[in-house]
Scaffold this motif. Structure first.
Motif, PDB file in Angstrom:
ATOM      1  N   LEU A   1       0.864  -1.105   0.248  1.00 60.77           N
ATOM      2  CA  LEU A   1      -0.017   0.076  -0.203  1.00 60.77           C
ATOM      3  C   LEU A   1       1.052   1.363  -0.066  1.00 60.77           C
ATOM      4  CD1 LEU A   1      -3.300   0.257  -0.067  1.00 60.77           C
ATOM      5  CD2 LEU A   1      -2.583   0.330   2.238  1.00 60.77           C
ATOM      6  N   LEU A   2       2.144   1.387   0.896  1.00 61.60           N
ATOM      7  CA  LEU A   2       3.184   2.063   0.883  1.00 61.60           C
ATOM      8  C   LEU A   2       3.514   2.831  -0.149  1.00 61.60           C
ATOM      9  CD1 LEU A   2       4.090   1.805   5.050  1.00 61.60           C
ATOM     10  CD2 LEU A   2       2.200   3.577   3.274  1.00 61.60           C
ATOM     11  N   ARG A   3       4.202   1.111  -0.721  1.00 55.96           N
ATOM     12  CA  ARG A   3       4.682   1.493  -2.148  1.00 55.96           C
ATOM     13  C   ARG A   3       4.224   2.050  -3.603  1.00 55.96           C
ATOM     14  NH1 ARG A   3       8.080  -4.082  -2.075  1.00 55.96           N
ATOM     15  NH2 ARG A   3      10.052  -3.782  -0.840  1.00 55.96           N
ATOM     16  N   GLY A   4       2.918   1.185  -3.180  1.00 58.92           N
ATOM     17  CA  GLY A   4       1.753   2.359  -5.054  1.00 58.92           C
ATOM     18  C   GLY A   4       2.122   3.211  -4.908  1.00 58.92           C
ATOM     19  N   ASP A   5       2.192   3.871  -3.727  1.00 64.15           N
ATOM     20  CA  ASP A   5       2.284   5.408  -3.911  1.00 64.15           C
ATOM     21  C   ASP A   5       3.159   6.067  -3.263  1.00 64.15           C
ATOM     22  OD1 ASP A   5       0.668   7.967  -4.857  1.00 64.15           O
ATOM     23  OD2 ASP A   5      -0.875   7.552  -3.519  1.00 64.15           O
ATOM     24  N   ARG A   6       4.596   5.714  -3.624  1.00 67.75           N
ATOM     25  CA  ARG A   6       5.626   5.693  -3.265  1.00 67.75           C
ATOM     26  C   ARG A   6       5.590   7.375  -2.944  1.00 67.75           C
ATOM     27  NH1 ARG A   6      10.544   2.180  -4.992  1.00 67.75           N
ATOM     28  NH2 ARG A   6       9.122   0.671  -4.896  1.00 67.75           N
ATOM     29  N   ARG A   7       5.732   8.472  -4.206  1.00 70.30           N
ATOM     30  CA  ARG A   7       5.724   9.418  -4.090  1.00 70.30           C
ATOM     31  C   ARG A   7       5.044  10.253  -3.337  1.00 70.30           C
ATOM     32  NH1 ARG A   7       5.357  11.365 -10.017  1.00 70.30           N
ATOM     33  NH2 ARG A   7       5.755  13.876  -9.160  1.00 70.30           N
ATOM     34  N   ALA A   8       3.677  10.274  -2.886  1.00 69.61           N
ATOM     35  CA  ALA A   8       3.373  10.270  -2.028  1.00 69.61           C
ATOM     36  C   ALA A   8       4.086  10.383  -0.342  1.00 69.61           C
ATOM     37  CB  ALA A   8       1.556   9.994  -1.932  1.00 69.61           C
ATOM     38  N   VAL A   9       4.377   9.233  -0.187  1.00 68.74           N
ATOM     39  CA  VAL A   9       4.858   8.543   0.984  1.00 68.74           C
ATOM     40  C   VAL A   9       6.300   9.634   0.887  1.00 68.74           C
ATOM     41  CG1 VAL A   9       5.618   7.147   2.331  1.00 68.74           C
ATOM     42  CG2 VAL A   9       3.146   6.756   1.499  1.00 68.74           C
ATOM     43  N   VAL A  10       7.217   9.810  -0.058  1.00 66.76           N
ATOM     44  CA  VAL A  10       8.267  10.246   0.047  1.00 66.76           C
ATOM     45  C   VAL A  10       7.908  11.511   0.542  1.00 66.76           C
ATOM     46  CG1 VAL A  10      10.516  11.156  -0.644  1.00 66.76           C
ATOM     47  CG2 VAL A  10       9.385   8.975  -0.702  1.00 66.76           C
ATOM     48  N   LEU A  11       6.485  12.038  -0.541  1.00 60.04           N
ATOM     49  CA  LEU A  11       6.499  14.049  -0.309  1.00 60.04           C
ATOM     50  C   LEU A  11       5.850  14.062   1.691  1.00 60.04           C
ATOM     51  CD1 LEU A  11       5.647  16.604  -1.755  1.00 60.04           C
ATOM     52  CD2 LEU A  11       3.144  15.758  -2.157  1.00 60.04           C
ATOM     53  N   VAL A  12       4.924  13.118   1.750  1.00 62.22           N
ATOM     54  CA  VAL A  12       4.611  13.886   3.429  1.00 62.22           C
ATOM     55  C   VAL A  12       5.197  13.199   4.325  1.00 62.22           C
ATOM     56  CG1 VAL A  12       3.115  12.295   4.637  1.00 62.22           C
ATOM     57  CG2 VAL A  12       2.256  12.296   2.697  1.00 62.22           C
ATOM     58  N   LEU A  13       6.476  12.498   4.269  1.00 62.43           N
ATOM     59  CA  LEU A  13       7.815  12.464   4.882  1.00 62.43           C
ATOM     60  C   LEU A  13       8.413  13.735   4.889  1.00 62.43           C
ATOM     61  CD1 LEU A  13       8.150   8.522   5.115  1.00 62.43           C
ATOM     62  CD2 LEU A  13       7.344   9.855   6.980  1.00 62.43           C
ATOM     63  N   GLY A  14       8.864  13.565   3.655  1.00 66.05           N
ATOM     64  CA  GLY A  14       9.726  15.003   3.686  1.00 66.05           C
ATOM     65  C   GLY A  14       9.408  16.331   3.604  1.00 66.05           C
ATOM     66  N   LEU A  15       8.006  16.568   3.641  1.00 68.91           N
ATOM     67  CA  LEU A  15       7.568  17.960   4.260  1.00 68.91           C
ATOM     68  C   LEU A  15       6.776  17.589   6.029  1.00 68.91           C
ATOM     69  CD1 LEU A  15       4.886  18.837   1.851  1.00 68.91           C
ATOM     70  CD2 LEU A  15       6.528  19.888   2.407  1.00 68.91           C
TER      71      LEU A  15
END
Ligand SMILES: Nc1ncnc2c1ncn2[C@@H]1O[C@H](COP(=O)(O)OP(=O)(O)OP(=O)(O)O)[C@@H](O)[C@H]1O
Ligand SMILES: [Mg+2]
Length: 580
Positions: free
Chosen positions: A19-33
């Motif tokens: 589930l997290l991998r399927g939307d990796r960019r969003a996860v990275v963005l959330v964590l980054g912000l």
């Protein structure tokens, strides 16, 4: 009832990672912000520490002013970054929930009908509503909070370490006790809350049953007994509530005290370090502020952990639906090979909906290609069950249903439907054009084929459709009457062109006039095919090549109408009484 399976921990973990991998960019963005926001938040205490040190060193007010302005800028930046982080987290959650729901629908559609019936539709209904939405809420709210708070906490503690490693070590002192008590609590909390939920449901059931059956209770003087059952239910709920209350009354005080521990420790140790000149006063101030800041995210993290546990339990139930073996995945299945022959046979077939309760008790039947076989028998004899087994929708518990030389449940469902069709009173009109509604029976059919299929079933309402095959059907568009919908279903059959048709009271729900019209249409469809018809009206049996009488899950008579009448058995009696 055997419930649907529940996925194990490994499956849940894998699905969560997917589930997290399927939307990796969003996860990275959330964590980054969030990380950026947390870094901006770190500036305040650090700058305040600098102010303290500068002032102790006798600095001018100008530098202090500049540092104060910098603190303000840090707070502003943190606010902005947090806003975008939350927005990104929410978007991620919505997308993930949508994906989950989609997957769930596909999994459900793949379930064999027999599995759903055996598990009870209640189980599937709960999973598709309560569990899917619990998982959805978890993904939308809990996962972002856990990502945000974990990032925030690691940065805060990291910052204390950066100020001075000694201070960092002291800060971690409170952690083991917090982790230990939380583990202790979570282990006990979920079963305790599950028990509380079950007790609530039980009490509701008991009270509702008493209220709904009030007349019976009164008539049979069951008042005392129902009263005792009610009190029992209340006692059970009280016990489970006391249990959860006891857990809370241990956990929350301990956890609150644990929050104060690191702050107290850092002030004490800080004082000692300061007197040995190991750290500056500003560093101690900054570290204390960081730990003070850590309380809020820590508290949030722990609170949401419980919610996350509930989410994981629901996720396991949702994923469990995918663990049911898919339709007709029988042993020795060899997809692609069409069976040799078109004759349907049943050999020693037994079937049960619930364990130890056979509905069919050893059925042997050979349907001859091209014949018309009528099945008659009293209600509950097992006629519909037999129809579903013959159509390969359910598999026998024992014995074998074959089409040609192969067990029918071994066939690919699509291949099976091309050969044998079961027609019941249920037929669906899907949202979409008339063409779409016909095309899924035969994707390669031309408009001409479709029109002749409609003519074959005397669907004369077609002439009134404003846009012909492109007319939209269904809710809010052109609605079909039950008779028209049945004709549409028959037209699909003409297009699919199966060699064997099984009719289970296909026209029973229609009014007599419509039934007659539909039967005429049906007659056109039946010619040239093997037909197995479950008949309530005996004239259908009279017209058949052979009649099978089913009583209590056994074929008690089999032969032509004339033979059975001459034999003078149950069918003959039935025929006489029906015929007057
Ligand atoms: N989904 C189910 N779960 C449990 N038992 C079932 C289920 N469907 C049918 N039964 C039971 O199996 C037996 C045979 O039912 P079936 O529907 O095959 O009878 P039938 O001959 O078609 O009856 P009718 O003439 O009323 O349609 C009945 O005792 C019925 O209660
Ligand atoms: Mg029936």
């Amino acid at each position: 009832m055997t419930g649907l399976p529940i996925a194990d921990r490994a499956d849940v973990r894998r699905a969560t990672v997917d589930l997290l991998r399927g939307d990796r960019r969003a996860v990275v963005l959330v964590l980054g912000l969030n990380a950026a926001a947390a870094v901006a938040g770190l500036a305040g205490p650090w700058l305040l520490g600098r102010i303290v040190d500068r002032v102790s060193a006798g600095a001018t007010t100008a530098t202090v002013d500049w540092l104060a302005v910098a603190i303000g800028a840090g707070v502003l930046a943190q606010g902005l970054l947090l806003r975008y982080a939350q927005y990104a987290a929410h978007r991620f959650g919505e997308r993930a929930t949508a994906r989950l729901r989609e997957q769930f629908v596909w999994r459900t559609l793949g379930l064999p009908v027999s599995v759903v019936e055996r598990a009870g539709t209640g189980d599937l209904a709960t999973r598709s509503s309560v569990d899917v939405s619990t998982v959805g809420t978890t993904v939308k709210q809990v996962v972002p909070v856990i990502m945000i708070t974990s990032a925030h906490l690691s940065l805060l503690f990291g910052a204390v370490f950066l100020l001075h490693p000694l201070l960092g070590l002291v800060a971690l002192l409170g952690m083991p006790s917090i982790l230990a008590i939380t583990r202790w609590y979570l282990r006990r909390a979920s079963p305790a809350y599950l028990a509380e939920g079950a007790a609530t449901a039980h009490l509701t059931d008991v009270l509702t049953a008493t209220a709904e059956g009030a007349r019976t209770v009164e008539a049979l003087r069951l008042g005392d007994e129902r009263g005792r059952t009610g009190v029992d239910g209340v006692r059970r709920l009280w016990t489970t509530r006391m249990r959860t209350l006891a857990l809370r009354s241990v956990y929350f005080p301990v956890i609150e005290a644990s929050y104060a521990l690191p702050v107290a420790a850092i002030l004490l140790a800080g004082g000692v370090f300061l007197s040995h000149d190991l750290v500056t006063l500003g560093e101690v101030v900054a570290a204390t502020l960081y730990l003070q800041q850590a309380i809020e995210p820590l508290d949030r993290l722990l609170q949401w952990m419980e919610m996350a546990q509930r989410g994981l339990a629901s996720f396991a139930r949702v994923l469990g639906v995918g663990r049911v073996p898919t339709e007709a995945a029988g042993p020795g299945r060899a997809p692609g090979r069409a069976p040799a022959g078109t004759a349907l046979t049943m050999r020693g077939v037994r079937f049960a909906y619930t364990e130890h309760h056979d509905v069919l008790h050893g059925i042997d039947l050979e349907v001859r290609p091209g014949e018309r076989l009528a099945i008659v028998g009293p209600s509950g004899a097992g006629k519909s069950t037999m129809a579903r087994l013959l159509a390969g929708i359910d598999a026998p518990r024992e014995g074998r249903v074959s089409l040609g030389d192969r067990p029918i449940t071994d066939l690919d469902p699509e291949e099976r439907r091309r050969q044998v069709a079961l027609i019941t009173q249920e037929h669906h009109v899907f949202m979409g054009s008339l063409r779409d509604n016909l095309a899924f029976a035969a994707p390669s059919a031309s408009d001409g084929d479709m029109l002749s299929a409609l003519v074959a079933v005397s669907a004369d309402w077609y002439a009134d459709l404003p846009e012909g095959l492109d007319t939209q059907l269904g809710d809010g568009a052109r609605e079909l009457s039950p008779a028209e919908a049945q004709q549409l279903a028959l037209a699909r059959l003409v297009l699919a062109d199966p060699h064997t048709l099984i009719l289970d009271e296909a026209t029973a729900a229609l009014d007599p006039t419509t039934a007659r019209r539909t039967e005429r249409a049906l007659a056109a469809v039946l010619t040239g095919r093997t037909v197995i018809a479950i008949a309530h009206r005996l004239n259908a049996a009279h017209d058949a090549d052979r009649v099978a009488v089913l009583t209590d899950g056994r074929i008690t008579e089999l032969g032509t109408h004339d033979e059975l009448v001459r034999a003078g058995g149950p069918y003959a009696a039935l025929w006489r009484s029906w015929h007057g």
